[in-house]
Design a protein around this motif. Structure first.
Motif, PDB file in Angstrom:
ATOM      1  N   GLU A   1       0.853  -1.192   0.000  1.00 43.24           N
ATOM      2  CA  GLU A   1       0.000   0.000   0.000  1.00 43.24           C
ATOM      3  C   GLU A   1       0.889   1.243   0.000  1.00 43.24           C
ATOM      4  O   GLU A   1       1.656   1.479   0.944  1.00 43.24           O
ATOM      5  CB  GLU A   1      -0.938   0.015   1.203  1.00 43.24           C
ATOM      6  N   VAL A   2       0.769   2.054  -1.047  1.00 41.40           N
ATOM      7  CA  VAL A   2       1.552   3.274  -1.165  1.00 41.40           C
ATOM      8  C   VAL A   2       0.960   4.351  -0.256  1.00 41.40           C
ATOM      9  O   VAL A   2      -0.268   4.509  -0.167  1.00 41.40           O
ATOM     10  CB  VAL A   2       1.576   3.767  -2.627  1.00 41.40           C
ATOM     11  N   GLY A   3       1.848   5.087   0.420  1.00 41.39           N
ATOM     12  CA  GLY A   3       1.407   6.136   1.341  1.00 41.39           C
ATOM     13  C   GLY A   3       1.244   5.668   2.763  1.00 41.39           C
ATOM     14  O   GLY A   3       0.853   6.451   3.631  1.00 41.39           O
TER      15      GLY A   3
ATOM     16  N   THR B   1      -0.406   0.858  10.599  1.00 38.57           N
ATOM     17  CA  THR B   1       0.283   1.774   9.696  1.00 38.57           C
ATOM     18  C   THR B   1      -0.278   3.186   9.830  1.00 38.57           C
ATOM     19  O   THR B   1      -1.426   3.389  10.229  1.00 38.57           O
ATOM     20  CB  THR B   1       0.146   1.315   8.234  1.00 38.57           C
ATOM     21  N   SER B   2       0.563   4.159   9.484  1.00 37.57           N
ATOM     22  CA  SER B   2       0.150   5.557   9.430  1.00 37.57           C
ATOM     23  C   SER B   2       0.611   6.126   8.099  1.00 37.57           C
ATOM     24  O   SER B   2       1.347   5.486   7.358  1.00 37.57           O
ATOM     25  CB  SER B   2       0.736   6.351  10.602  1.00 37.57           C
ATOM     26  N   THR B   3       0.203   7.347   7.793  1.00 37.46           N
ATOM     27  CA  THR B   3       0.522   7.930   6.490  1.00 37.46           C
ATOM     28  C   THR B   3       1.960   8.430   6.437  1.00 37.46           C
ATOM     29  O   THR B   3       2.543   8.833   7.430  1.00 37.46           O
ATOM     30  CB  THR B   3      -0.420   9.094   6.165  1.00 37.46           C
ATOM     31  N   ALA B   4       2.525   8.377   5.236  1.00 37.82           N
ATOM     32  CA  ALA B   4       3.865   8.920   4.982  1.00 37.82           C
ATOM     33  C   ALA B   4       3.911   9.316   3.508  1.00 37.82           C
ATOM     34  O   ALA B   4       3.710   8.466   2.647  1.00 37.82           O
ATOM     35  CB  ALA B   4       4.951   7.890   5.297  1.00 37.82           C
ATOM     36  N   CYS B   5       4.063  10.567   3.245  1.00 39.07           N
ATOM     37  CA  CYS B   5       4.301  11.668   4.160  1.00 39.07           C
ATOM     38  C   CYS B   5       2.970  12.188   4.721  1.00 39.07           C
ATOM     39  O   CYS B   5       2.054  12.510   3.960  1.00 39.07           O
ATOM     40  CB  CYS B   5       5.024  12.785   3.418  1.00 39.07           C
TER      41      CYS B   5
END
Length: 584
Positions: free
Chosen positions: A170-172, A182-186
């Protein structure tokens, strides 16, 4: 592909990722057919083998190469750019300043991340970036930074946004250490995109002076949020949109007014890969050299290598040769047409660069619970100073595992004996492990002569290993007895006595110096096996036996793996040597 082609591809990426609402797959149409994520290259295999990259065919691999084709482990980008800047332009840590512009998110500052690797080599860094990666220090900040450059010195600036990719592709998304989901990046870029999309591309005009950086990101994304939402993967498209935002600001603030030196721009997207299982990657999109009064140079092709980046299914003749060439791409090994390379793989097939052997070994031992905290390290190597350059395996291992217990003497035999091993093994932590690196060494000259090396500051070749070669010559001449009752040369006397039974047979081989090295290894190994034991506790004893190959300067030393096994009290020995010899 030439520089012009790469520049056009870069422009195409911008229009397709940020402005156009067409299929996201259009972006990589020029890169590969079939799609890059369905290919397996020599680089893919080797980087995964080293523990740096995802397994080919995995969801993480497919996401990485589908949406960010051309991305490389941070170390590859650092080593390739460093070698070119040193060799072509004479840049070094003394005459070059480093600036960075990345999001300050702590996941961008891991041990093998590009910003960290570049800082560790080039020296002190001037951080220019804020959230999202833009160089918010502005023109004033760059002017201050560039005023610090040495006379006729240079500047390197590396920059870009970042994006996460989770284990399931999963991208992001990124699983941060110690968190359960998971959390968002950026986070800033994703937050700006979501806010602009929800507001219909018209975010609140009320700017918060205490959140200026986020205000700027939102104003940029307001222009593109709707188009990004129509792409196949909005999170990947957001990363590209952020890159062009950062690139635009970078070009506005940099200049070459600081002197006669060069300004190097290395820009791209930092890709945060699953923590602990592989290295973060970097997609290079800009590699330029600027100088006052001179034409700018586009060096982006420096990161391309057809021999190691083509689909192995389409060129099976490449075989293991292309896998070895990845080490040349990483600047760890000489090119395959070098006489020293050819001699090495003729007489020591499967020899590995120090860094490659360390990383492969470390990734394997991690599965058995080896950590820096629970492992003690010892070595049994010849004390010859050429065996202890900063890029040599014993130094790399010590930097990783910690303090070392030297067991060896000339030839590499563990002359500390049973008493020395007993003392060393008594220092192991509770339920801890031991790792021992051992073996002889041999030189290879620039023209491929085995047993010879050029030492720093000397004008002619000398032998390596001098003690082993001397013992061999003494044995051939029949001088196998100590030189008198007052002589004190116990280690050399022992070496001569062990070489003597094999000297005549060695002399009859095609390469006596190569044969002597293999015989010496067997002698060192046999002595090591007689003095070690598992009486120290319940942990593992790891034995790593190699022939160290001193390559001509400035090439890095290689190691020919001969033993890699794990022993534990009451259990069968585990032979792992095949894990190090896959590229024979």
């Amino acid at each position: 592909m030439g520089a012009v082609g790469r520049r056009r591809q870069l422009q195409a990426r911008r229009s397709r990722h940020v402005v156009a609402a067409s299929s996201f797959l259009d972006v990589i149409e020029a890169n590969s057919k079939p799609a890059r994520e369905k290919q397996e290259t020599a680089q893919d295999k080797v980087f995964h083998w080293l523990g740096r990259a995802p397994k080919p065919g995995s969801k993480c691999f497919e996401a990485l190469h589908k949406y960010f084709p051309g991305s490389l482990p941070g170390a590859a980008v650092h080593l390739r750019s460093k070698a070119l800047l040193e060799d072509k332009y004479g840049m070094n840590p003394k005459n070059t300043l480093l600036g960075t512009s990345f999001c300050p998110d702590e996941i961008n500052n891991n041990e093998f991340d590009l910003p960290t690797l570049m800082r560790n080599y080039w020296g002190n860094v001037f951080p220019m970036g804020g959230i999202g990666g833009s160089p918010y220090v502005g023109e004033t900040g760059f002017k201050a930074f560039s005023s610090h450059v040495a006379e006729d010195g240079h500047i390197v600036v590396v920059f870009g946004p970042h994006v996460g990719i989770s284990e399931d592709g999963e991208v992001g998304k990124y699983l941060r250490e110690g968190q359960g989901s998971t959390s968002t990046a950026c986070g800033a870029v994703v937050g700006a995109y979501n806010a602009c999309l929800a507001a219909g591309g018209d975010p609140s005009s009320d700017e918060d002076i205490y959140d200026m950086q986020m205000n700027e990101i939102m104003s940029e994304f307001a222009k593109h949020a709707a188009a990004i939402s129509q792409t196949e993967n909005p999170m990947a498209s957001s990363a590209y949109a952020a890159f062009y935002m950062v690139l635009d600001r970078m070009r506005k603030i940099v200049n070459t007014d600081f002197g006669s030196g060069k300004l190097v721009l290395i820009g791209g997207i930092q890709i945060n890969m699953p923590h602990g299982s592989m290295d973060d990657h970097f997609l290079p999109l800009v590699f330029e050299v600027h100088q006052s009064g001179a034409e700018s140079e586009d060096l982006l092709d420096n990161f391309s290598d057809i021999a190691t980046q083509q689909d192995l299914k389409l060129c099976p003749w490449q075989g293991k040769t292309s896998l070895r060439e990845v080490f040349s791409f990483m600047t760890w090994s000489p090119p395959s047409n070098y006489p020293a390379y050819q001699a090495m793989h003729k007489y020591f097939p499967g020899a590995l660069p120090s860094q490659a052997l360390h990383e492969r070994k470390r990734s394997i031992l991690k599965k058995y619970g080896f950590t820096k905290q629970n492992t003690l390290m010892a070595t049994s190597l010849c004390p010859d100073e050429i065996n202890h350059d900063p890029s040599d395996l014993p130094v790399i291992m010590q930097n990783h595992w910690g303090d070392v217990f030297p067991m060896g003497g000339i030839s590499g035999a563990p002359f500390v004996g049973k008493t020395g091993f007993k003392a060393f093994s008594s220092h192991v932590p509770e339920d801890g492990n031991i790792i021992i690196l051992f073996g002889p060494h041999v030189g290879i000259s620039p023209d491929g002569e085995v047993g010879a090396c050029m030492r720093h500051g000397q004008g002619k070749m000398s032998t390596a290993c001098g003690a082993v070669v001397g013992a061999y010559k003494a044995a051939l001449s029949g001088a196998t007895d100590p030189e008198g009752s007052d002589a004190y040369d116990k280690q050399m006397d022992w070496i001569v006595s062990k070489i003597a039974p094999h000297a005549k047979a060695i002399e009859q081989t095609a390469s006596p110096m190569a044969a002597l090295s293999h015989t010496s290894y067997n002698i060192v190994r046999d002595k090591m096996f007689k003095i070690v034991n598992n009486d120290f506790g319940s942990g593992w004893l790891c034995l790593v036996g190699c022939i160290q190959i001193n390559m001509p300067d400035p090439l890095e030393d290689h190691f020919y793996p001969c033993t890699f096994e794990l022993r534990k009290a009451g259990e069968e020995t585990i032979d792992l040597l095949h894990e190090l010899k896959e590229f024979n």
